[in-house]
Motif scaffolding. Structure first.
Motif, PDB file in Angstrom:
ATOM      1  N   ASP A  27       0.857  -1.182   0.000  1.00  0.00           N
ATOM      2  CA  ASP A  27       0.000   0.000   0.000  1.00  0.00           C
ATOM      3  C   ASP A  27       0.896   1.236   0.000  1.00  0.00           C
TER       4      ASP A  27
ATOM      5  N   LEU B 118       0.349   4.324   0.654  1.00  0.00           N
ATOM      6  CA  LEU B 118       0.130   5.322   1.704  1.00  0.00           C
ATOM      7  C   LEU B 118       0.789   4.911   3.015  1.00  0.00           C
ATOM      8  N   THR B 119       0.538   3.695   3.466  1.00  0.00           N
ATOM      9  CA  THR B 119       1.024   3.250   4.774  1.00  0.00           C
ATOM     10  C   THR B 119       2.281   2.402   4.694  1.00  0.00           C
ATOM     11  N   GLN B 120       2.694   2.026   3.491  1.00  0.00           N
ATOM     12  CA  GLN B 120       3.837   1.131   3.267  1.00  0.00           C
ATOM     13  C   GLN B 120       3.599  -0.275   3.832  1.00  0.00           C
TER      14      GLN B 120
ATOM     15  N   ASP C 121      -5.420  10.811   5.798  1.00  0.00           N
ATOM     16  CA  ASP C 121      -4.272  10.021   5.336  1.00  0.00           C
ATOM     17  C   ASP C 121      -3.169   9.996   6.385  1.00  0.00           C
ATOM     18  N   LEU C 122      -2.936  11.144   7.029  1.00  0.00           N
ATOM     19  CA  LEU C 122      -1.920  11.180   8.084  1.00  0.00           C
ATOM     20  C   LEU C 122      -2.288  10.262   9.235  1.00  0.00           C
TER      21      LEU C 122
ATOM     22  N   GLN D 218      -1.556   6.657   8.272  1.00  0.00           N
ATOM     23  CA  GLN D 218      -0.128   6.361   8.349  1.00  0.00           C
ATOM     24  C   GLN D 218       0.306   6.089   9.791  1.00  0.00           C
ATOM     25  N   GLN D 219      -0.205   6.885  10.725  1.00  0.00           N
ATOM     26  CA  GLN D 219       0.134   6.656  12.126  1.00  0.00           C
ATOM     27  C   GLN D 219      -0.445   5.336  12.625  1.00  0.00           C
TER      28      GLN D 219
ATOM     29  N   GLY E 107      -0.908   2.649  10.815  1.00  0.00           N
ATOM     30  CA  GLY E 107      -0.046   1.602  10.278  1.00  0.00           C
ATOM     31  C   GLY E 107       1.197   1.399  11.116  1.00  0.00           C
ATOM     32  N   ARG E 108       1.839   2.499  11.520  1.00  0.00           N
ATOM     33  CA  ARG E 108       3.058   2.381  12.341  1.00  0.00           C
ATOM     34  C   ARG E 108       2.748   1.782  13.712  1.00  0.00           C
TER      35      ARG E 108
ATOM     36  N   ARG F 144      -3.032  -3.548   4.971  1.00  0.00           N
ATOM     37  CA  ARG F 144      -4.147  -2.614   4.815  1.00  0.00           C
ATOM     38  C   ARG F 144      -4.996  -3.078   3.635  1.00  0.00           C
TER      39      ARG F 144
END
Length: 824
Positions: free
Chosen positions: A386, A388-390, A437-438, A441-442, A444-445, A459
Motif C-alpha cells: 500500500d 500510503l502506509t507502506q 491520510d496522516l 499512516q500513524q 499503520g506504524r 491494509r
C-alpha cells in the motif's frame, strides 16, 4: 573478393573485435553495373549459401513489409544524393526466420569523388540492445571491408609480422607465407632499417603509438605507417602516400568511434574465467563517464571488481558457464561506480575467435538500464504494498492466507484479526482527506509495533486493516492467547491520541477475530468470519473485540437469505402499507402512521423490525422509502377532498440512509408538489440515530424540510442518542415516547419517571408529544394525567390496510355522532 583474415595473435585489431562480436555482414553495390556483392556473414544472415549472389531487388525481398520500401528509398537517396543512412529493419531469411537487423550505408565513390554506388554493414541486433550505428558507419569507412585500399599487418614484441591482409601483400610485394615471421623493418631501404628497428622496439617496450610517413618500401611504394599497441604487440596500417589524406581521416574515425559509443564497452583477453579471470585490455569513453574510473585504473584488472561486495551469484554463474562454452550470454547485472553508487547494466558478452576457432578476446557491451530497473521495482512494490502506509496490501495478505490455511501447502494454526477504525468518516468529512491520510499512516506504524516478528499487518483499503498471526516453531503460543494479547495491544495503541497538524485527534477501533487451523477453512470463509466478528464489535458499542463463533455465521447466512427474499418481494410487489390511527384526548383521529408490511410466502408476516435493517444494509430502503412517501402523499390528496378527513396527517418513517441520500430533499419536494397537499399534513418520523454522526448536516437538512412546511417528529425518543444540547437545536415539531417506556409505565417507576420527564420536556420546549404502544385504558389515563394528549396503539386500533382503515373511520364517524364522553 576474398574477405580479410582475422589475426591469430593477441594484437588483433580493436575495431575488428567489436565488429565480429556483433555478427556483422558487409555489402557493396555498383549502381552503374547493377551488381551486388555481399559477404559470407551476410549470406548466412539471409539463410543463403555463401556463394549465392543475389541481385538488388532479390536482396530487398528478404525485408518485411514497409521495411523493404524504407531500405529501397534509403539506398536511392544514398546513391543519388550522397545521404548516408542508419536503419533498424526486420529481415526474414529463406527459411522463414525473422530477426531485427541494423543496416548502415554510405555512398561509394570513385577516385574523383563521384558516387558510383553504395556500401554498408548489416548487423543482427538483440531486441533490447545493440551496438551504435555510429560504430557501423565508421566500420564501413575503416578499410576493414573487402576491397579497401588500406594495408594492415600485426607484429609481435620482436617486430615479426604475425598477420597481413591482401593489401599488405600487394604493397610489400610478397605473398602471405613470405611475410609471416619477417621483421617489419626488413622491407624498407637498408639506410632506414636500424633507425626503424630502434623506433619500433621503443614503441613496443613503452606501449606507445608510432607514426612514420613517406617511407620508401624496397621496390614497392612510398608509404605512410602508423602503429597502435594492442594486446602483446602492435597493429600497423600501411598506406600509399597518394591516399594519405583519406587514410588519416579513416584512422581518426578508428580512434574515436568506439570512444563515442553511449553504451559501455569492455574488451578483455581470452583468459579462463576462474580467478583472477580475464583482464581488461580496453574500455571506451562511456565506461569512464559512467563508472568514474579512468582507463589507466582498470586496464589489467578483472571486471569482477565492478560488481562490488554483494555479487549476484546466479547472473555471474550464467556468464561463467557461457564463457566456458565459448557462447554469447546476456544478463542484467548490478555494477558499482568508483564512488560506490550502484547502477544496472544490460550486459551482452560475446566471444571473439579467429578462423582456427581459437578464442582471442571477450567483448562486453553494457547498456545503462538503472531507470528501467527502478521503474520495475516501483511497479513490483505497488503490486504488493500500500503506497500510503507502506504496509502489505490485499494481494500480499491473500497470498499469505492461502499458504497459512493449507491451500498452497501444509495448514498452520493461527488467528485473523479484522480491524476497522471507529467513526473515521467523521474525521475525513470534518478535517479533510489529507489529515485522514496522516491518521492512517500513524495507525499503520502503531499496528506494526503491536505484533511479533513474522506476523503480518496489511491494509485492505480505506480504514480497514488486517493482522495475521501464525503459530510457528519460533512462536509456539496458542493462537487464541496470542490473538487476545495482540488485540488488547491494538485497542490500547489505537486509542492513544493522534497528533495531526493543528489538531489532537482521539479515535478507537473495533476488532473482529477468527481462529483457523483446527478445521478446514477457505480464505474467503476466514475473511467473512473476521468481518462478521468486527461488526459484532461495532454493534457492542465500538472500541471492542469480538471473536467469531458459528452462531454469527448462522445469523449472517439467515440475513443473506432474507436479503435475497426481500429483493424478490420488492420486484414482485409483495410489500404493502398498513395504517395505524393516532388519536387525541377525546378519542378522535388526528392522523395515521404508515407502516410497511411483508407477507412472506413461507414465513408468513415478517415484521418491520426484521426486514427494515436488511433493507438498510442492501440500500433497498431508498426505492422502498420513496414508494411509501409517494403513496402517503397520494392518500393525503384523496382525503383533502373530503371535509371530514382533510385534517388528517400521515406520519412516514424515514431511515438514516434514506434521509442522507443526496436526492431525498428533492424527492419530498416533488411528492408534495405533485400531489398538491398542504405540506403540514405530511409528517416525517426520524430516528435518534440520525444525531450520532454529522449533526450539522442533519440539522441543515431538517431546516430545509421545515421551511417547506413539512412537520418533523423524533421517533423512539429516549432509547438512543438523546441529548438535551442536541434537542434544543433541532427544528422539530414532536417527540414520540417509545413503546418500551409505555409498556411498564404502571409497574416500573423508572419507566413512569422517564415518560413523565419527556412529557414535561415537551411542554417546556413547546413541542407536541405522542405516546406509542398504548394498549390499555390505564396506560392512556396515566399519560393523560401527565399531560400527554395524543396516543397510538392497540387500545384504539391495530394497523390496517387502506380499505379496512376507511371502514374503521366510517364506523368511528358514525359512533361519534352519538353523545359520548371520555373521562380523564
Amino acid at each position: 573478393m576474398k574477405m580479410d583474415r582475422l589475426i591469430a595473435q593477441d594484437s588483433q585489431q580493436l575495431l575488428e573485435l567489436v565488429e565480429r562480436s556483433a555478427f556483422v555482414g558487409f555489402w557493396r553495390r555498383d549502381a552503374r553495373a547493377g551488381s551486388l556483392y555481399w559477404s559470407p556473414q551476410l549470406a548466412r544472415l539471409h539463410g543463403a549459401p555463401q556463394d549465392f549472389t543475389p541481385d538488388f531487388e532479390e536482396a530487398l525481398s528478404h525485408y518485411v513489409g514497409e521495411h523493404r520500401t524504407e531500405l529501397r528509398e534509403a539506398v536511392r537517396a544514398c546513391e543519388e544524393e550522397g545521404k548516408p543512412f542508419d536503419l533498424e529493419l526486420q529481415l526474414q531469411s529463406l527459411q522463414g526466420r525473422r530477426t531485427w537487423v541494423r543496416c548502415v550505408g554510405e555512398p561509394l565513390r570513385d577516385a574523383h569523388g563521384a558516387i558510383v554506388g553504395s556500401e554498408g554493414i548489416v548487423q543482427e541486433i538483440a531486441p533490447a540492445g545493440h551496438a551504435s550505428g555510429t560504430l557501423l558507419r565508421h566500420t564501413v569507412s575503416m578499410g576493414g571491408a573487402p576491397g579497401s585500399a588500406e594495408a594492415f599487418v600485426t607484429i609481435d614484441r620482436q617486430g615479426r609480422i604475425s598477420y597481413a591482409n591482401e593489401q599488405a601483400e600487394q604493397l610489400l610485394g610478397a605473398a602471405g607465407d613470405r611475410l609471416l615471421g619477417r621483421k617489419v623493418w626488413s622491407f624498407f631501404q637498408m639506410r632506414l632499417r636500424l633507425a626503424l628497428e630502434e623506433r619500433f622496439m621503443q614503441a613496443l617496450d613503452k606501449r606507445e603509438a608510432i607514426e612514420l610517413e613517406e617511407l620508401d618500401a624496397q621496390g614497392v611504394h612510398w608509404l605512410e605507417l602508423r602503429g597502435f599497441p594492442f594486446g602483446a604487440g602492435m597493429a600497423l596500417h600501411l598506406r600509399d602516400v597518394s591516399t594519405r589524406r583519406r587514410a588519416q581521416q579513416h584512422l581518426t574515425l578508428l580512434e574515436g568511434s568506439i570512444a563515442r559509443l553511449n553504451d559501455i564497452v569492455i574488451i578483455t583477453e581470452a583468459a579462463p574465467f576462474r580467478a583472477p579471470g580475464p583482464r581488461i585490455v580496453f574500455v571506451n569513453d562511456a565506461f569512464e563517464r559512467r563508472t568514474g574510473y579512468t582507463r589507466e585504473e582498470v586496464l589489467g584488472r578483472s571486471p569482477r571488481f565492478l560488481q562490488g561486495p554483494d555479487t549476484q551469484r546466479p547472473q555471474l554463474d550464467r556468464i561463467r558457464t557461457a564463457l566456458e562454452q565459448w557462447e554469447r550470454v546476456r544478463v542484467d547485472l548490478i555494477n558499482y561506480t568508483k564512488a560506490g553508487e550502484p547502477y544496472w547494466v544490460d550486459l551482452d558478452v560475446s566471444p571473439v575467435w579467429d578462423e582456427s576457432r581459437r578464442l582471442t578476446h571477450w567483448v562486453a557491451v553494457g547498456r545503462d538500464i538503472t531507470e528501467r530497473k527502478r521503474d520495475e521495482e516501483k511497479i513490483q512494490y505497488l503490486a504488493f504494498y500500500d503506497p500510503l502506509t507502506q504496509l502489505p496490501n490485499r494481494q500480499t495478505l491473500l497470498d499469505r492466507l492461502h499458504d497459512a490455511v493449507g491451500e498452497n501447502g501444509h495448514a498452520r494454526e493461527g488467528a485473523l484479526m479484522f480491524i476497522d477504525l471507529d467513526n473515521f468518516k467523521v474525521l475525513n468529512d470534518t478535517l479533510g482527506h489529507q489529515k485522514g491520510d496522516l491518521l492512517l499512516q500513524q495507525v499503520g506504524r502503531r499496528l506494526r509495533n503491536c505484533v511479533a516478528k513474522g506476523d503480518l499487518v496489511a491494509r485492505l483499503g480505506g480504514d480497514e486493516f488486517v493482522v495475521l498471526i501464525e503459530n510457528t516453531p519460533q512462536k509456539p503460543l496458542d493462537p487464541l492467547t496470542a490473538a487476545q494479547i495482540v488485540s488488547q495491544r491494538v485497542l490500547e495503541a489505537l486509542g492513544q491520541p493522534y497528533v495531526l497538524p493543528g489538531y489532537l485527534h482521539h479515535s478507537t477501533c473495533s476488532i473482529g477475530v477468527t481462529l483457523f487451523g483446527k478445521q478446514p477453512s477457505s480464505v474467503n470463509e476466514l475473511l467473512k468470519q473476521a468481518d462478521l466478528a468486527m461488526y459484532q464489535a461495532k454493534a457492542a458499542g465500538r472500541n471492542a473485540v469480538r471473536f467469531f463463533d458459528p452462531e454469527m455465521q448462522e445469523v449472517a447466512t439467515a440475513n443473506a437469505a432474507l436479503a435475497a427474499d426481500l429483493r424478490q418481494a420488492w420486484r414482485d410487489n409483495h410489500l404493502q402499507i398498513e395504517y395505524q390511527p393516532q388519536v387525541g384526548l377525546d378519542g378522535s383521529m388526528t392522523g395515521v402512521e404508515a407502516l410497511l408490511r411483508w407477507q412472506h410466502p413461507t414465513r408468513g408476516i415478517v415484521g418491520p423490525e426484521e426486514f427494515i435493517p436488511t433493507a438498510e444494509e442492501t440500500s433497498l430502503i431508498i426505492p422502498i422509502g420513496h414508494w411509501v412517501l409517494e403513496a402517503a402523499c397520494a392518500q393525503l390528496a384523496v382525503w383533502a377532498q373530503r371535509p371530514d378527513r382533510a385534517h388528517l396527517s400521515i406520519a412516514v418513517n424515514v431511515s438514516v440512509r434514506q434521509f442522507r441520500h443526496p436526492e431525498f430533499i428533492d424527492e419530498v419536494v416533488s411528492c408534495v408538489r405533485r400531489s398538491g397537499i398542504p405540506p403540514d399534513r405530511l409528517k416525517l418520523e426520524l430516528t435518534e440515530s440520525l444525531l450520532a454522526d454529522n449533526l450539522e448536516a442533519t440539522i441543515a437538512r431538517m431546516r430545509n424540510l421545515k421551511e417547506m412546511g413539512v412537520r418533523l417528529s423524533v421517533d423512539d425518543f429516549g432509547i438512543g442518542y438523546s441529548s438535551l444540547s442536541y434537542l434544543k437545536r433541532l427544528p422539530i415539531d414532536e417527540l414520540k415516547i417509545d413503546r418500551a417506556f409505555v409498556k411498564d409505565i404502571l409497574t416500573d417507576g423508572n419507566d413512569a419517571a422517564i415518560a413523565a420527564t419527556i412529557i414535561d420536556l415537551c411542554r417546556n420546549l413547546g413541542l407536541e408529544v405522542i405516546a406509542e404502544g398504548v394498549e390499555t385504558e390505564e396506560q392512556r389515563a396515566f399519560l393523560a394525567r401527565q399531560g400527554c394528549h395524543r396516543y397510538q396503539g392497540y387500545l384504539f386500533c391495530r394497523p390496517l390496510p387502506l380499505e379496512q382503515l376507511e371502514e374503521f373511520m366510517d364506523a368511528k364517524a358514525a359512533a361519534t355522532s352519538q353523545p359520548s364522553s371520555v373521562e380523564t
